[in-house]
Design a protein around this motif. Structure first.
Motif, PDB file in Angstrom:
ATOM      1  N   LEU A  63      24.279  26.168  41.417  1.00  0.00           N
ATOM      2  CA  LEU A  63      25.212  26.593  42.460  1.00  0.00           C
ATOM      3  C   LEU A  63      26.262  27.537  41.884  1.00  0.00           C
ATOM      4  CD1 LEU A  63      26.166  26.551  45.366  1.00  0.00           C
ATOM      5  CD2 LEU A  63      27.394  24.415  44.876  1.00  0.00           C
ATOM      6  N   ILE A  64      26.748  27.239  40.697  1.00  0.00           N
ATOM      7  CA  ILE A  64      27.704  28.135  40.036  1.00  0.00           C
ATOM      8  C   ILE A  64      27.069  29.501  39.824  1.00  0.00           C
ATOM      9  CG2 ILE A  64      28.951  28.584  37.886  1.00  0.00           C
ATOM     10  CD1 ILE A  64      29.447  25.545  37.704  1.00  0.00           C
ATOM     11  N   ASN A  65      25.822  29.534  39.364  1.00  0.00           N
ATOM     12  CA  ASN A  65      25.135  30.809  39.148  1.00  0.00           C
ATOM     13  C   ASN A  65      24.958  31.580  40.442  1.00  0.00           C
ATOM     14  OD1 ASN A  65      24.986  30.456  36.384  1.00  0.00           O
ATOM     15  ND2 ASN A  65      22.983  29.463  36.471  1.00  0.00           N
ATOM     16  N   ARG A  66      24.626  30.874  41.534  1.00  0.00           N
ATOM     17  CA  ARG A  66      24.493  31.543  42.831  1.00  0.00           C
ATOM     18  C   ARG A  66      25.842  32.132  43.253  1.00  0.00           C
ATOM     19  NH1 ARG A  66      22.680  27.888  47.486  1.00  0.00           N
ATOM     20  NH2 ARG A  66      24.837  27.832  48.123  1.00  0.00           N
ATOM     21  N   ARG A  67      26.903  31.361  43.069  1.00  0.00           N
ATOM     22  CA  ARG A  67      28.242  31.839  43.424  1.00  0.00           C
ATOM     23  C   ARG A  67      28.646  33.040  42.574  1.00  0.00           C
ATOM     24  NH1 ARG A  67      31.536  26.133  44.296  1.00  0.00           N
ATOM     25  NH2 ARG A  67      30.674  25.702  46.356  1.00  0.00           N
ATOM     26  N   LEU A  68      28.320  33.010  41.285  1.00  0.00           N
ATOM     27  CA  LEU A  68      28.628  34.150  40.417  1.00  0.00           C
ATOM     28  C   LEU A  68      27.923  35.412  40.895  1.00  0.00           C
ATOM     29  CD1 LEU A  68      28.535  32.464  36.898  1.00  0.00           C
ATOM     30  CD2 LEU A  68      30.524  33.551  37.970  1.00  0.00           C
ATOM     31  N   GLY A  69      26.691  35.277  41.345  1.00  0.00           N
ATOM     32  CA  GLY A  69      25.948  36.414  41.889  1.00  0.00           C
ATOM     33  C   GLY A  69      26.600  36.975  43.128  1.00  0.00           C
ATOM     34  N   LEU A  70      27.073  36.109  44.007  1.00  0.00           N
ATOM     35  CA  LEU A  70      27.752  36.546  45.237  1.00  0.00           C
ATOM     36  C   LEU A  70      29.060  37.258  44.905  1.00  0.00           C
ATOM     37  CD1 LEU A  70      27.135  33.334  47.362  1.00  0.00           C
ATOM     38  CD2 LEU A  70      26.053  35.557  47.712  1.00  0.00           C
ATOM     39  N   VAL A  71      29.822  36.721  43.955  1.00  0.00           N
ATOM     40  CA  VAL A  71      31.078  37.346  43.539  1.00  0.00           C
ATOM     41  C   VAL A  71      30.814  38.730  42.955  1.00  0.00           C
ATOM     42  CG1 VAL A  71      32.991  37.191  41.876  1.00  0.00           C
ATOM     43  CG2 VAL A  71      32.316  35.176  43.196  1.00  0.00           C
ATOM     44  N   ALA A  72      29.799  38.836  42.117  1.00  0.00           N
ATOM     45  CA  ALA A  72      29.450  40.122  41.503  1.00  0.00           C
ATOM     46  C   ALA A  72      29.044  41.148  42.560  1.00  0.00           C
ATOM     47  CB  ALA A  72      28.333  39.934  40.480  1.00  0.00           C
ATOM     48  N   ALA A  73      28.318  40.731  43.566  1.00  0.00           N
ATOM     49  CA  ALA A  73      27.897  41.651  44.637  1.00  0.00           C
ATOM     50  C   ALA A  73      29.098  42.210  45.384  1.00  0.00           C
ATOM     51  CB  ALA A  73      26.950  40.948  45.599  1.00  0.00           C
ATOM     52  N   VAL A  74      30.071  41.368  45.676  1.00  0.00           N
ATOM     53  CA  VAL A  74      31.268  41.825  46.387  1.00  0.00           C
ATOM     54  C   VAL A  74      32.078  42.766  45.518  1.00  0.00           C
ATOM     55  CG1 VAL A  74      33.441  41.104  47.455  1.00  0.00           C
ATOM     56  CG2 VAL A  74      31.357  39.792  47.882  1.00  0.00           C
ATOM     57  N   LYS A  75      32.250  42.428  44.244  1.00  0.00           N
ATOM     58  CA  LYS A  75      33.016  43.289  43.341  1.00  0.00           C
ATOM     59  C   LYS A  75      32.356  44.642  43.170  1.00  0.00           C
ATOM     60  CE  LYS A  75      35.574  39.902  40.734  1.00  0.00           C
ATOM     61  NZ  LYS A  75      35.922  39.367  39.430  1.00  0.00           N
ATOM     62  N   GLY A  76      31.038  44.679  43.217  1.00  0.00           N
ATOM     63  CA  GLY A  76      30.315  45.934  43.029  1.00  0.00           C
ATOM     64  C   GLY A  76      30.297  46.833  44.254  1.00  0.00           C
ATOM     65  N   ALA A  77      30.699  46.310  45.407  1.00  0.00           N
ATOM     66  CA  ALA A  77      30.661  47.095  46.653  1.00  0.00           C
ATOM     67  C   ALA A  77      31.797  48.075  46.737  1.00  0.00           C
ATOM     68  CB  ALA A  77      30.683  46.162  47.856  1.00  0.00           C
TER      69      ALA A  77
END
Length: 135
Positions: free
Chosen positions: A121-135
């Protein structure tokens, strides 16, 4: 709520705001939408219509006005962002990704949080955070 107020608020987010998704201790996620400006009446306008909080940002420097931040975070974040989304232009993709992160964050019980959020779950959340930061 007037549609013009919602559209104006979206314009403020587009021009003076930020949309953020952040990881914090023990694998939890924090969501925040904020508008920064030196015009306190604008912050009051946002708070009167949409709730949220206002605070001063930094110290006043010589020749500068005090800056303020209006913001909504976590549970209030999703409601406001969903409301202004149809009117966003420059931050639309970031808002869409942040809302996707909100819905995909995965709720965990207090008991599970005490034991530690599962690594997957932490890894999934990290992926979501990275996607938002990259937008």
């Amino acid at each position: 709520m007037l549609e013009t107020d919602i559209a104006y608020a979206a314009g403020l987010v587009d021009g003076e705001g930020t949309i953020g998704v952040y990881m914090r201790g023990k694998g939890s996620v924090r969501f925040k939408v904020a508008v920064y400006n030196t015009e306190y009446p604008m912050m009051e306008w946002l708070q009167l219509r949409f709730g949220g909080k206002i605070h001063r940002v930094g110290k006043i420097r010589a020749g500068r006005k005090q800056e303020y931040a209006w913001y909504k975070s976590d549970n209030e974040f999703q409601e406001f962002l969903s409301l202004v989304l149809p009117y966003l232009v420059t931050k639309r993709l970031r808002a869409e990704l942040a809302l996707k992160a909100w819905h995909g964050r995965g709720e965990v019980s207090r008991e599970v949080r005490r034991q530690g959020v599962p690594v997957e779950l932490i890894n999934r959340r990290l992926g979501l955070v990275a996607a938002v930061k990259g937008a």
